[in-house]
Scaffold this motif. Structure first.
Motif, PDB file in Angstrom:
ATOM      1  N   THR A   9      29.867  57.871  25.480  1.00 50.94           N
ATOM      2  CA  THR A   9      28.493  57.614  25.047  1.00 50.94           C
ATOM      3  C   THR A   9      29.084  57.203  23.831  1.00 50.94           C
ATOM      4  O   THR A   9      29.631  58.708  23.193  1.00 50.94           O
ATOM      5  N   LEU A  10      27.352  57.069  23.275  1.00 50.05           N
ATOM      6  CA  LEU A  10      28.160  57.018  21.295  1.00 50.05           C
ATOM      7  C   LEU A  10      26.386  57.067  20.674  1.00 50.05           C
ATOM      8  O   LEU A  10      25.321  56.263  21.221  1.00 50.05           O
ATOM      9  N   ASP A  11      26.430  57.597  19.750  1.00 56.48           N
ATOM     10  CA  ASP A  11      25.198  57.626  18.808  1.00 56.48           C
ATOM     11  C   ASP A  11      25.627  55.782  18.108  1.00 56.48           C
ATOM     12  O   ASP A  11      26.426  55.875  17.998  1.00 56.48           O
ATOM     13  N   VAL A  12      24.656  55.369  17.536  1.00 54.74           N
ATOM     14  CA  VAL A  12      24.245  54.600  17.079  1.00 54.74           C
ATOM     15  C   VAL A  12      24.312  55.169  15.008  1.00 54.74           C
ATOM     16  O   VAL A  12      26.206  54.075  14.567  1.00 54.74           O
ATOM     17  N   VAL A  13      23.587  55.550  14.007  1.00 52.06           N
ATOM     18  CA  VAL A  13      23.971  55.438  13.270  1.00 52.06           C
ATOM     19  C   VAL A  13      25.070  57.225  13.169  1.00 52.06           C
ATOM     20  O   VAL A  13      25.097  58.469  13.576  1.00 52.06           O
ATOM     21  N   MET A  14      26.163  57.059  12.607  1.00 50.49           N
ATOM     22  CA  MET A  14      27.200  58.243  12.165  1.00 50.49           C
ATOM     23  C   MET A  14      27.983  57.809  11.161  1.00 50.49           C
ATOM     24  O   MET A  14      27.991  56.731  10.429  1.00 50.49           O
ATOM     25  N   PRO A  15      28.398  59.043  10.616  1.00 52.08           N
ATOM     26  CA  PRO A  15      29.344  58.253   9.112  1.00 52.08           C
ATOM     27  C   PRO A  15      30.632  58.203   9.597  1.00 52.08           C
ATOM     28  O   PRO A  15      31.396  58.427  10.683  1.00 52.08           O
ATOM     29  N   ARG A  16      31.317  58.299   8.458  1.00 50.17           N
ATOM     30  CA  ARG A  16      32.667  56.975   8.086  1.00 50.17           C
ATOM     31  C   ARG A  16      32.621  55.701   9.637  1.00 50.17           C
ATOM     32  O   ARG A  16      33.475  54.851   9.327  1.00 50.17           O
ATOM     33  N   LEU A  17      32.569  55.974  11.066  1.00 47.30           N
ATOM     34  CA  LEU A  17      32.288  54.823  11.836  1.00 47.30           C
ATOM     35  C   LEU A  17      31.089  54.291  12.709  1.00 47.30           C
ATOM     36  O   LEU A  17      30.839  56.338  13.122  1.00 47.30           O
ATOM     37  N   ASP A  18      30.294  54.155  13.202  1.00 45.97           N
ATOM     38  CA  ASP A  18      29.003  53.787  13.636  1.00 45.97           C
ATOM     39  C   ASP A  18      29.939  53.174  15.018  1.00 45.97           C
ATOM     40  O   ASP A  18      30.607  53.216  15.053  1.00 45.97           O
ATOM     41  N   GLY A  19      28.613  53.820  15.649  1.00 46.47           N
ATOM     42  CA  GLY A  19      28.488  53.786  16.804  1.00 46.47           C
ATOM     43  C   GLY A  19      28.547  52.264  18.060  1.00 46.47           C
ATOM     44  O   GLY A  19      29.671  51.707  18.500  1.00 46.47           O
ATOM     45  N   LEU A  20      28.199  51.394  16.900  1.00 46.58           N
ATOM     46  CA  LEU A  20      28.057  49.872  17.297  1.00 46.58           C
ATOM     47  C   LEU A  20      30.022  48.755  16.766  1.00 46.58           C
ATOM     48  O   LEU A  20      30.537  48.635  17.810  1.00 46.58           O
ATOM     49  N   ARG A  21      30.704  49.621  15.761  1.00 46.85           N
ATOM     50  CA  ARG A  21      31.543  49.100  15.381  1.00 46.85           C
ATOM     51  C   ARG A  21      32.546  49.939  16.231  1.00 46.85           C
ATOM     52  O   ARG A  21      33.989  49.003  16.703  1.00 46.85           O
ATOM     53  N   THR A  22      32.550  51.022  16.862  1.00 46.94           N
ATOM     54  CA  THR A  22      32.932  51.990  17.307  1.00 46.94           C
ATOM     55  C   THR A  22      33.554  51.277  18.834  1.00 46.94           C
ATOM     56  O   THR A  22      34.607  51.113  20.405  1.00 46.94           O
ATOM     57  N   VAL A  55      34.038  66.292  27.386  1.00 48.09           N
ATOM     58  CA  VAL A  55      34.600  66.442  25.300  1.00 48.09           C
ATOM     59  C   VAL A  55      33.869  65.737  24.372  1.00 48.09           C
ATOM     60  O   VAL A  55      33.274  64.261  24.769  1.00 48.09           O
ATOM     61  N   THR A  56      33.849  66.361  23.351  1.00 46.87           N
ATOM     62  CA  THR A  56      32.847  65.900  22.260  1.00 46.87           C
ATOM     63  C   THR A  56      34.015  65.401  20.856  1.00 46.87           C
ATOM     64  O   THR A  56      35.031  65.704  20.836  1.00 46.87           O
ATOM     65  N   ALA A  57      33.378  64.516  20.803  1.00 42.76           N
ATOM     66  CA  ALA A  57      33.747  63.892  18.881  1.00 42.76           C
ATOM     67  C   ALA A  57      32.663  63.963  17.936  1.00 42.76           C
ATOM     68  O   ALA A  57      31.021  63.459  18.816  1.00 42.76           O
ATOM     69  N   ALA A  58      32.860  64.427  16.693  1.00 43.12           N
ATOM     70  CA  ALA A  58      31.152  63.688  16.221  1.00 43.12           C
ATOM     71  C   ALA A  58      30.804  62.569  15.201  1.00 43.12           C
ATOM     72  O   ALA A  58      30.502  62.420  14.794  1.00 43.12           O
ATOM     73  N   ASP A  59      32.210  61.191  14.868  1.00 45.80           N
ATOM     74  CA  ASP A  59      32.228  59.820  14.836  1.00 45.80           C
ATOM     75  C   ASP A  59      32.449  59.634  15.996  1.00 45.80           C
ATOM     76  O   ASP A  59      33.820  59.389  16.502  1.00 45.80           O
ATOM     77  N   GLY A  60      32.518  57.498  15.231  1.00 44.24           N
ATOM     78  CA  GLY A  60      33.481  57.137  15.739  1.00 44.24           C
ATOM     79  C   GLY A  60      34.316  56.750  15.295  1.00 44.24           C
ATOM     80  O   GLY A  60      35.950  56.645  16.381  1.00 44.24           O
ATOM     81  N   ALA A  61      34.964  57.843  13.973  1.00 47.69           N
ATOM     82  CA  ALA A  61      36.712  57.664  13.703  1.00 47.69           C
ATOM     83  C   ALA A  61      37.445  58.894  14.236  1.00 47.69           C
ATOM     84  O   ALA A  61      38.266  58.434  15.149  1.00 47.69           O
ATOM     85  N   GLU A  62      36.554  59.722  14.809  1.00 42.07           N
ATOM     86  CA  GLU A  62      37.138  60.869  15.830  1.00 42.07           C
ATOM     87  C   GLU A  62      36.981  60.682  16.924  1.00 42.07           C
ATOM     88  O   GLU A  62      38.375  60.585  17.968  1.00 42.07           O
ATOM     89  N   CYS A  63      36.522  59.700  17.479  1.00 40.88           N
ATOM     90  CA  CYS A  63      36.448  58.740  18.963  1.00 40.88           C
ATOM     91  C   CYS A  63      37.891  58.501  19.344  1.00 40.88           C
ATOM     92  O   CYS A  63      38.072  58.348  20.377  1.00 40.88           O
ATOM     93  N   LEU A  64      37.762  57.974  18.402  1.00 39.21           N
ATOM     94  CA  LEU A  64      39.142  56.298  18.837  1.00 39.21           C
ATOM     95  C   LEU A  64      40.684  56.660  18.051  1.00 39.21           C
ATOM     96  O   LEU A  64      41.309  56.672  18.790  1.00 39.21           O
ATOM     97  N   ASP A  65      40.614  58.258  17.213  1.00 35.92           N
ATOM     98  CA  ASP A  65      41.549  59.346  17.421  1.00 35.92           C
ATOM     99  C   ASP A  65      42.332  59.942  18.942  1.00 35.92           C
ATOM    100  O   ASP A  65      42.910  60.119  18.901  1.00 35.92           O
ATOM    101  N   VAL A  66      41.317  60.224  19.551  1.00 33.84           N
ATOM    102  CA  VAL A  66      41.446  61.272  20.903  1.00 33.84           C
ATOM    103  C   VAL A  66      41.449  60.336  22.101  1.00 33.84           C
ATOM    104  O   VAL A  66      41.628  60.913  22.949  1.00 33.84           O
ATOM    105  N   VAL A  67      40.285  58.874  22.026  1.00 32.82           N
ATOM    106  CA  VAL A  67      39.947  58.782  23.141  1.00 32.82           C
ATOM    107  C   VAL A  67      42.215  58.041  24.204  1.00 32.82           C
ATOM    108  O   VAL A  67      41.012  57.852  25.231  1.00 32.82           O
TER     109      VAL A  67
END
Length: 152
Positions: free
Chosen positions: A51-64, A30-42
């Motif tokens: 798996t997380l990228d670090v540099v993403m809009p809205r919420l970066d990977g480390l904060r996620t 399942v995919t998500a486009a950024d950390g905020a979407e990740c937290l919405d669907v997890v």
């Protein structure tokens, strides 16, 4: 099925590359486009690994990763960062509860190995191991500057 992976990256091509490589090995992705979407669907997805990228809009990977660790429902889900990380980001990631790092560009076989180990091995051990440097997914020691560097 080998397990369910939530792949989070703001780059559609990278998301698709990770998805295809994991699906070929039997993972459900399942995919998500950024950390905020990740937290919405997890919570609906209930992944075995994130798996997380670090540099993403809205919420970066480390904060996620930190938010996943702070949530009792996701605190035990293994997290891997897939990114071109600086040593500082690696150190910050382990502090945020990240279990593994994979440097971009990555070898598909290394991606599958890391995810498979996290699915079957779960999270890295407790903080007592961190005194000698963060463990890699397979438990071996690597200095923060080298963590996540693909081994040959």
């Amino acid at each position: 099925m080998s397990g369910r992976v939530l792949v989070v990256d703001d780059n559609r091509v990278i998301r698709q590359l990770i998805r295809v490589n994991l699906e070929l090995e039997g993972f459900e992705v399942v995919t998500a486009a950024d950390g905020a979407e990740c937290l919405d669907v997890v919570h609906q997805v209930c992944p075995d690994v994130v798996t997380l990228d670090v540099v993403m809009p809205r919420l970066d990977g480390l904060r996620t990763a930190a938010r996943l660790r702070d949530d009792p429902q996701t605190s035990g889900v293994p997290v891997a960062i897939i990114s071109a990380c600086t040593p500082y980001e690696v150190e910050s990631g382990f502090a945020a509860g990240v279990d593994a790092f994979l440097a971009k560009p990555f070898e598909p076989a290394e991606l599958v190995r890391v995810v498979r180990q996290l699915v079957h091995g779960g999270r890295r051990q407790g903080p007592s191991q961190e005194t000698e440097g963060p463990p890699s997914v397979d438990g071996s020691r690597r200095g923060a500057g080298r963590a996540g560097t693909p081994r040959t």
